[in-house]
Scaffold this active site. Structure first.
Site, short mmCIF file in Angstrom:
data_model
loop_
_atom_site.label_atom_id
_atom_site.label_comp_id
_atom_site.label_asym_id
_atom_site.label_seq_id
_atom_site.Cartn_x
_atom_site.Cartn_y
_atom_site.Cartn_z
N GLU A 42 0.86 -1.19 0.00
CA GLU A 42 0.00 0.00 0.00
C GLU A 42 0.89 1.23 0.00
O GLU A 42 1.82 1.35 0.82
CB GLU A 42 -0.94 0.05 1.21
CG GLU A 42 -1.86 1.28 1.13
CD GLU A 42 -2.94 1.36 2.21
OE1 GLU A 42 -2.77 0.76 3.28
OE2 GLU A 42 -3.94 2.05 1.97
N VAL A 45 0.57 5.88 4.11
CA VAL A 45 0.44 5.34 5.47
C VAL A 45 -0.35 6.31 6.36
O VAL A 45 -1.21 5.90 7.13
CB VAL A 45 1.84 5.08 6.08
CG1 VAL A 45 1.74 4.69 7.56
CG2 VAL A 45 2.58 4.00 5.29
N ASP A 68 5.51 5.54 2.40
CA ASP A 68 5.07 6.94 2.57
C ASP A 68 6.28 7.84 2.40
O ASP A 68 7.42 7.44 2.67
CB ASP A 68 4.43 7.17 3.95
CG ASP A 68 3.45 8.33 3.90
OD1 ASP A 68 2.21 8.07 3.94
OD2 ASP A 68 3.89 9.49 3.83
N ASP A 110 -2.80 4.58 -2.37
CA ASP A 110 -3.57 5.56 -1.58
C ASP A 110 -2.59 6.63 -1.11
O ASP A 110 -2.60 7.03 0.05
CB ASP A 110 -4.24 4.85 -0.39
CG ASP A 110 -5.13 5.79 0.42
OD1 ASP A 110 -5.62 6.78 -0.14
OD2 ASP A 110 -5.33 5.51 1.62
N HIS A 113 -2.31 10.98 -4.48
CA HIS A 113 -3.47 11.19 -5.35
C HIS A 113 -3.23 12.24 -6.42
O HIS A 113 -4.16 12.72 -7.06
CB HIS A 113 -4.74 11.53 -4.55
CG HIS A 113 -4.99 10.58 -3.43
ND1 HIS A 113 -4.97 9.22 -3.59
CD2 HIS A 113 -5.22 10.79 -2.11
CE1 HIS A 113 -5.19 8.64 -2.44
NE2 HIS A 113 -5.33 9.57 -1.51
N GLU A 138 -6.85 4.28 -5.72
CA GLU A 138 -8.07 4.86 -5.15
C GLU A 138 -8.01 6.38 -5.07
O GLU A 138 -6.97 6.98 -5.30
CB GLU A 138 -8.42 4.22 -3.81
CG GLU A 138 -7.47 4.46 -2.69
CD GLU A 138 -7.86 3.65 -1.45
OE1 GLU A 138 -8.37 2.52 -1.58
OE2 GLU A 138 -7.64 4.17 -0.34
N ASP A 139 -9.16 6.95 -4.79
CA ASP A 139 -9.33 8.41 -4.80
C ASP A 139 -9.11 8.98 -6.20
O ASP A 139 -8.56 10.07 -6.39
CB ASP A 139 -8.40 9.10 -3.78
CG ASP A 139 -8.86 8.86 -2.34
OD1 ASP A 139 -9.83 8.09 -2.15
OD2 ASP A 139 -8.28 9.44 -1.42
C1 LIG Z 1 -4.61 9.37 2.20
S1 LIG Z 1 -3.16 9.26 3.17
C2 LIG Z 1 -2.97 7.51 3.38
C3 LIG Z 1 -4.04 6.96 4.23
C4 LIG Z 1 -3.84 5.51 4.66
N1 LIG Z 1 -3.62 4.64 3.52
C5 LIG Z 1 -5.06 5.05 5.39
O1 LIG Z 1 -5.81 4.21 4.84
O2 LIG Z 1 -5.31 5.49 6.52
C6 LIG Z 1 -1.94 9.70 1.99
C7 LIG Z 1 -0.50 9.55 2.42
O3 LIG Z 1 0.29 9.65 1.25
C8 LIG Z 1 1.53 10.24 1.59
N2 LIG Z 1 2.15 10.82 0.39
C9 LIG Z 1 1.94 12.04 -0.18
N3 LIG Z 1 2.73 12.22 -1.24
C10 LIG Z 1 3.46 11.08 -1.38
C11 LIG Z 1 4.45 10.67 -2.30
N4 LIG Z 1 4.83 11.47 -3.32
N5 LIG Z 1 5.01 9.44 -2.14
C12 LIG Z 1 4.62 8.64 -1.10
N6 LIG Z 1 3.67 8.98 -0.21
C13 LIG Z 1 3.10 10.19 -0.33
C14 LIG Z 1 1.18 11.27 2.64
O4 LIG Z 1 2.31 11.57 3.44
C15 LIG Z 1 0.02 10.60 3.38
O5 LIG Z 1 0.49 10.00 4.57
#
Ligand SMILES: C[S@@+](CC[C@H](N)C(=O)[O-])C[C@H]1O[C@@H](n2cnc3c(N)ncnc32)[C@H](O)[C@@H]1O
Length: 242
Positions: A42, A45, A68, A110, A113, A138-139
């Site tokens: 996934e 995080v 993440d 996830d 997005h 997703e999203d």
């Molecule tokens: C929607 S949250 C994840 C929610 C989690 N999967 C849950 O179900 O509770 C999106 C996460 O993506 C991370 N994120 C944002 N940009 C990113 C990138 N370029 N690469 C990796 N992770 C990223 C953010 O730090 C954030 O923690």
């Protein structure tokens, strides 16, 4: 919602963030992966709430990897899981990730997005999906949000990219070679399913080009004539029965 409705009552202070209608899609798409230990990735995080959810969902012994960009997320790793810190838009990071933890039966994006990130991750990680595995994004409604690189029918959006996958999957069948050349992904893309805000691409490696079956009076015959007349037999040079 079975497993998920039970799980939601057992959550702790690690917040989980999902849209309500996703759980039905997870049940539909992921239940078949629960029978045996699998490899799951996934991206995203956040507060770590999905880590115990997926750990309880998949069979014991599954390899669960989470990614993440935020280094604070490393603290959410728990027994039987790994959290890797990196950027989902960085192909070098993703190559190392796949080398260390792949191939994956299920990938769930996830993360940011941002459409360009969703596309970059798919392109880097699709080769590391196992045969019969799925790649879930997703999203996908962010494909309609300019701030995420989307907008209605914006060619650069994830949704438009996913729609083009449908064409690419069918590139066996065309005789319009000049405008629609054969695309290698046709050899292992079995289907693309669109749900509200979720896309699922399924892999099925096809050792041979698509074949027509004729059955009559108990006799089964196979033919690739439909492709041969369109000049697509050569896509599997040496393996196409010629
Ligand atoms: C929607 S949250 C994840 C929610 C989690 N999967 C849950 O179900 O509770 C999106 C996460 O993506 C991370 N994120 C944002 N940009 C990113 C990138 N370029 N690469 C990796 N992770 C990223 C953010 O730090 C954030 O923690």
């Amino acid at each position: 919602m079975g497993y998920f409705s039970d799980y939601l009552k057992r959550t702790d202070d690690r917040m989980l963030s999902k849209w309500v209608h996703y759980f039905e899609v997870y049940e539909r798409e992921m239940t078949r992966f629960r029978q045996r230990p699998i490899s799951f990735l996934e991206i995203g995080v956040f507060k770590g709430g999905s880590i115990p959810m997926w750990k309880g969902f998949f069979a014991e012994g599954s390899r669960l990897t989470f990614v993440d960009i935020d280094p604070d997320c490393a603290q959410h790793a728990e027994e039987g899981t790994s959290v890797e810190i990196g950027n989902q838009a960085d192909p070098d990071f993703l190559a190392q990730l796949a080398e260390k933890h792949g191939p994956f039966d299920v990938i769930l994006d996830d993360g940011s997005h941002v459409c360009a990130h969703q596309i970059a991750s798919f392109e880097a990680l699709w080769p590391h999906i196992s045969d019969r595995g799925i790649y879930v994004v997703e999203d996908c409604h962010t494909s309609y949000w300019p701030g995420f690189g989307g907008g209605y029918r914006n060619e650069a959006s994830w949704i438009e990219y996913a729609k083009r996958l449908v064409d690419r999957m069918h590139s066996w069948y065309t005789d319009q070679d000049a405008m629609f050349p054969f695309d290698e992904i046709a050899k292992d893309l079995q289907g693309v399913r669109f749900y509200d805000s979720i896309t699922v691409a399924e892999k099925h490696q096809k050792p041979e080009p698509p074949t027509t079956l004729y059955a009559q009076n108990g006799k089964v015959t196979l033919s690739r004539r439909a492709l041969a007349v369109r000049g697509r037999k050569s896509a599997f040079a040496g393996k196409d029965g010629t």
